[in-house]
Motif scaffolding. Structure first.
Motif, short mmCIF file in Angstrom:
data_model
loop_
_atom_site.label_atom_id
_atom_site.label_comp_id
_atom_site.label_asym_id
_atom_site.label_seq_id
_atom_site.Cartn_x
_atom_site.Cartn_y
_atom_site.Cartn_z
N UNK A 1 0.83 -1.20 0.00
CA UNK A 1 0.00 0.00 0.00
C UNK A 1 0.87 1.26 0.00
N UNK A 2 1.94 1.20 0.80
CA UNK A 2 2.80 2.37 0.90
C UNK A 2 3.51 2.63 -0.43
N UNK A 3 3.58 1.59 -1.25
CA UNK A 3 4.31 1.76 -2.50
C UNK A 3 3.47 2.44 -3.57
N UNK A 4 2.20 2.51 -3.29
CA UNK A 4 1.30 3.10 -4.27
C UNK A 4 1.58 4.60 -4.33
N UNK A 5 2.63 4.93 -5.11
CA UNK A 5 3.12 6.30 -5.09
C UNK A 5 2.28 7.26 -5.92
N UNK A 6 1.31 6.73 -6.66
CA UNK A 6 0.57 7.60 -7.55
C UNK A 6 -0.18 8.68 -6.78
N UNK A 213 9.28 -13.19 8.86
CA UNK A 213 8.95 -11.92 9.49
C UNK A 213 10.13 -10.97 9.58
N UNK A 214 11.14 -11.18 8.74
CA UNK A 214 12.30 -10.32 8.85
C UNK A 214 11.95 -8.83 8.76
N UNK A 215 11.01 -8.42 7.89
CA UNK A 215 10.71 -6.98 7.86
C UNK A 215 10.22 -6.45 9.20
N UNK A 216 9.34 -7.18 9.86
CA UNK A 216 8.81 -6.65 11.11
C UNK A 216 9.85 -6.77 12.22
N UNK A 217 10.67 -7.81 12.17
CA UNK A 217 11.76 -7.90 13.15
C UNK A 217 12.68 -6.69 13.00
N UNK A 218 13.01 -6.38 11.75
CA UNK A 218 13.88 -5.22 11.52
C UNK A 218 13.21 -3.94 11.98
N UNK A 219 11.90 -3.82 11.73
CA UNK A 219 11.19 -2.61 12.15
C UNK A 219 11.27 -2.46 13.66
N UNK A 220 11.00 -3.54 14.38
CA UNK A 220 11.05 -3.48 15.84
C UNK A 220 12.47 -3.17 16.30
N UNK A 221 13.45 -3.79 15.64
CA UNK A 221 14.84 -3.54 16.03
C UNK A 221 15.19 -2.07 15.88
N UNK A 222 14.73 -1.48 14.77
CA UNK A 222 15.04 -0.07 14.53
C UNK A 222 14.36 0.82 15.57
N UNK A 287 12.51 3.01 5.21
CA UNK A 287 11.31 2.31 4.77
C UNK A 287 10.70 1.48 5.91
N UNK A 288 11.57 0.88 6.72
CA UNK A 288 11.07 0.07 7.84
C UNK A 288 10.33 0.93 8.85
N UNK A 289 10.90 2.09 9.11
CA UNK A 289 10.28 3.04 10.01
C UNK A 289 8.87 3.35 9.54
N UNK A 290 8.82 3.72 8.26
CA UNK A 290 7.55 4.15 7.70
C UNK A 290 6.55 3.02 7.71
#
Lengths: 300, 300
Positions: A1-6, A213-222, A287-290
């Protein structure tokens, strides 16, 4: 969804024939106005950072002049070396790294498990407990800090890292929420197939869900990194000896005036150095933050 | 309530509780227990040694009728919240609308605008302390170009709150990024339909963008409210609560009362009032949400 840059607004603009200007002309003016405002805003937002950098390279005399100078007349890199010589800054950095590492590891372990439980397993009181967990998000730290202090005082943990690192191993509502939202989105079929093959629930979590779940692990880590790196209140309350201070607490030593003058160049050099890890993590993990923000803010 | 009937369901229920155990134990030890403890402490006189002495509602009576510092906290905190929150909600939306345009380099802009929101803590407070320096700060320097005389941003009780609001607005990127995610989730067909119906861009904003954005506005309002009430670090570093208690926010009051004056009982009283204030306002906002927050798929 976040990628929908239009951008819907500009897209529809091309379909409105009634405007007096030509479509491309109108777009050009619009884009220019947007740019103009964005650039002005960006410059304003960057001024404090620039001021920090510029001050950190000045002499004390140049800092105390009017009118102010933007570019140092002489670049005093020595200020950065002074930071390490005037205060045990390296030690502070080390302490911050240790606190952040402990906090990150604790957060990931203690939040992924409940996140999985809340998302994937049915048990009595699940929605009630989940609600209870969310209410802790609006509980200010202030209302529990005195009992925390007394508790850690009683068991003799004051002036150690334990009062900060140990609680990170006992879950955090926000991170658990992030994990849960992520686990909810993983298809049920994967889980069912594993169960048919005789996988235990823990193995499903450990070998199927966590690797996905690497993306969410990274998000939490950040998020955890930023939290533990920047936190002032708990170190302030729990630490007494200087050799335990993290950067956040240690930097304050530059607020003490020597011979009635605060040495702003050294102070800014220390502040800048303490921000560098944050800026680096941010630029790599923006990107992870967002993504984390999007999960909490938009998906309810 | 859900009751597991079969053997397998019972097993799942036990596993579920085991998975959330880290959080559940943490909640009891670090949240619920301390919450009850500080409620009890708020009715006592306790200096950190011996046993707390029960004094009934004595602390509450003293706080409301005799302690001018408590009212300093109420005044400064409310002024900050009322001054900052509406501005952040409106300006954040404005910037997000700009960011939602399809122009080149938008990712860079997004990073620049978001960066100040993630760099928090002591380093940034020290930085702003020098930005606000009356004689040699960059703000005085810039305003000097326009002939504005030097302002004692952090030393004049009448302007210090503007300084804090300005500094908080610097971190508006957090609000902006949530708005942006909300904007990008609005289906473009709605704009197309509105355009076909003859709506101009302003009408599209009022009839499509704003209503669909209300859940995000709600989220920003609630999280902003909870965070703004707990402001501490910036004031602790930059003003220490001064000048003349103009920035003696709740956080500072509680910290100083507990850990400088060692009045743990009374600090708990103030902390409880802050907690009740935050909880009441949050619940109030949530209560009004039915009237103005639009959730897709809920009505009709």
């Amino acid at each position: 969804m976040a990628r929908q840059q239009s951008a819907p607004v500009t897209k529809t603009a091309s379909q409105a024939p009634r405007w007096e200007m030509g479509v491309s002309q109108h777009r050009l003016v619009g884009a220019f106005a947007t740019y103009f405002m964005l650039v002005i805003g960006a410059v304003i937002l960057m001024i404090p950072f620039f001021w920090m950098l510029s001050t950190s390279l000045k002499t004390l005399d140049e800092v105390n002049t009017w009118p102010i100078t933007w570019i140092p007349s002489e670049w005093i890199w020595q200020n950065y070396i002074d930071v390490f010589q005037r205060i045990p800054f390296a030690r502070f950095l080390m302490n911050s790294i240790m606190l952040a590492t402990g906090g990150i590891v604790g957060s990931i372990i203690s939040c992924s498990l409940p996140g999985f439980g809340f998302a994937r397993l049915r048990f009595p009181g699940r929605s009630f407990l989940f609600f209870v967990m969310l209410t802790t998000l609006m509980m200010p730290a202030w209302v529990v800090i005195v009992p925390h202090f007394m508790m850690f005082n009683t068991i003799g943990w004051l002036d150690t890292f334990l009062p900060i690192v140990v609680p990170s191993f006992f879950g955090n509502a926000f991170y658990i929420f992030l994990f849960r939202q992520y686990f909810l989105g993983i298809p049920k079929e994967l889980e069912d197939a594993a169960r048919v093959d005789g996988c235990s629930t823990f193995r499903i979590f450990w070998q199927i869900f966590l690797p996905m779940s690497l993306p969410v692990i990274a998000t939490v880590a950040v998020f955890a990194f930023f939290y533990y790196w920047n936190d002032l209140l708990y170190p302030l309350v729990y630490f007494r000896s200087q050799h335990n201070f993290p950067v956040s607490l240690g930097m304050r030593m530059f607020q003490t005036a020597e011979f009635n003058v605060i040495h702003y160049p050294r102070m800014m050099a220390a502040a800048l150095m303490s921000l560098i890890p944050c800026i680096l993590v941010f630029s790599f993990a923006q990107r992870l933050f967002i993504q984390g923000v999007v999960i909490t803010g938009v998906e309810k | 309530m859900y009751l597991p009937k079969t053997k397998m369901a019972r097993r799942e229920a036990i596993e579920g509780l085991l998975f959330i155990l880290p959080w559940l134990v943490g909640y009891l030890i670090f949240r619920l227990g301390p919450l009850l403890a500080s409620f009890y402490l708020s009715f006592t006189n306790y200096g950190g040694t011996g046993t707390p002495k029960w004094i009934g509602v004595g602390n509450y009576g003293y706080m409301f009728s005799e302690d001018p510092r408590f009212w300093d906290s109420v005044r400064s905190t409310l002024t900050f919240v009322v001054g900052f929150l509406p501005l952040s909600l409106v300006i954040g939306l404005g910037i997000a609308l700009l960011m939602n345009q399809k122009v080149r380099g938008i990712l860079l802009f997004r990073g620049i605008y978001y960066l100040p929101a993630v760099t928090t803590g002591v380093a940034v407070a020290l930085l702003w302390q020098f930005v606000f320096h009356k004689q040699y700060g960059v703000l005085s320097g810039i305003l000097g170009w326009f002939g504005v005389p030097q302002i004692g941003w952090l030393v004049d009780p009448n302007v210090v709150m503007y300084a804090f609001i300005l500094m908080a607005l610097w971190g508006i990127g957090g609000t902006m990024i949530v708005y942006l995610a909300g904007l990008q989730a609005i289906p473009s067909e709605l704009y197309e339909a509105a355009t076909i119906d003859g709506a101009n861009s302003l009408q599209r904003f009022w009839t499509v963008t704003l209503p669909l954005l209300t859940p995000v506005i709600f989220f920003n309002l609630v999280t902003g409210l909870i965070a703004a009430f707990q402001i501490f670090e910036n004031a602790y570093i930059m003003t220490g609560g001064g000048p003349n208690y103009a920035t003696y926010f709740f956080g500072l009051n509680i910290y100083f009362t507990a850990f400088r004056s060692l009045r743990f009982g009374y600090a708990s009283t103030i902390a409880y009032i802050l907690f009740v204030l935050i909880a009441a306002l949050t619940l109030f906002v949530m209560g009004t949400s039915r009237r103005w927050v639009y959730y897709a798929g809920e009505k009709e």
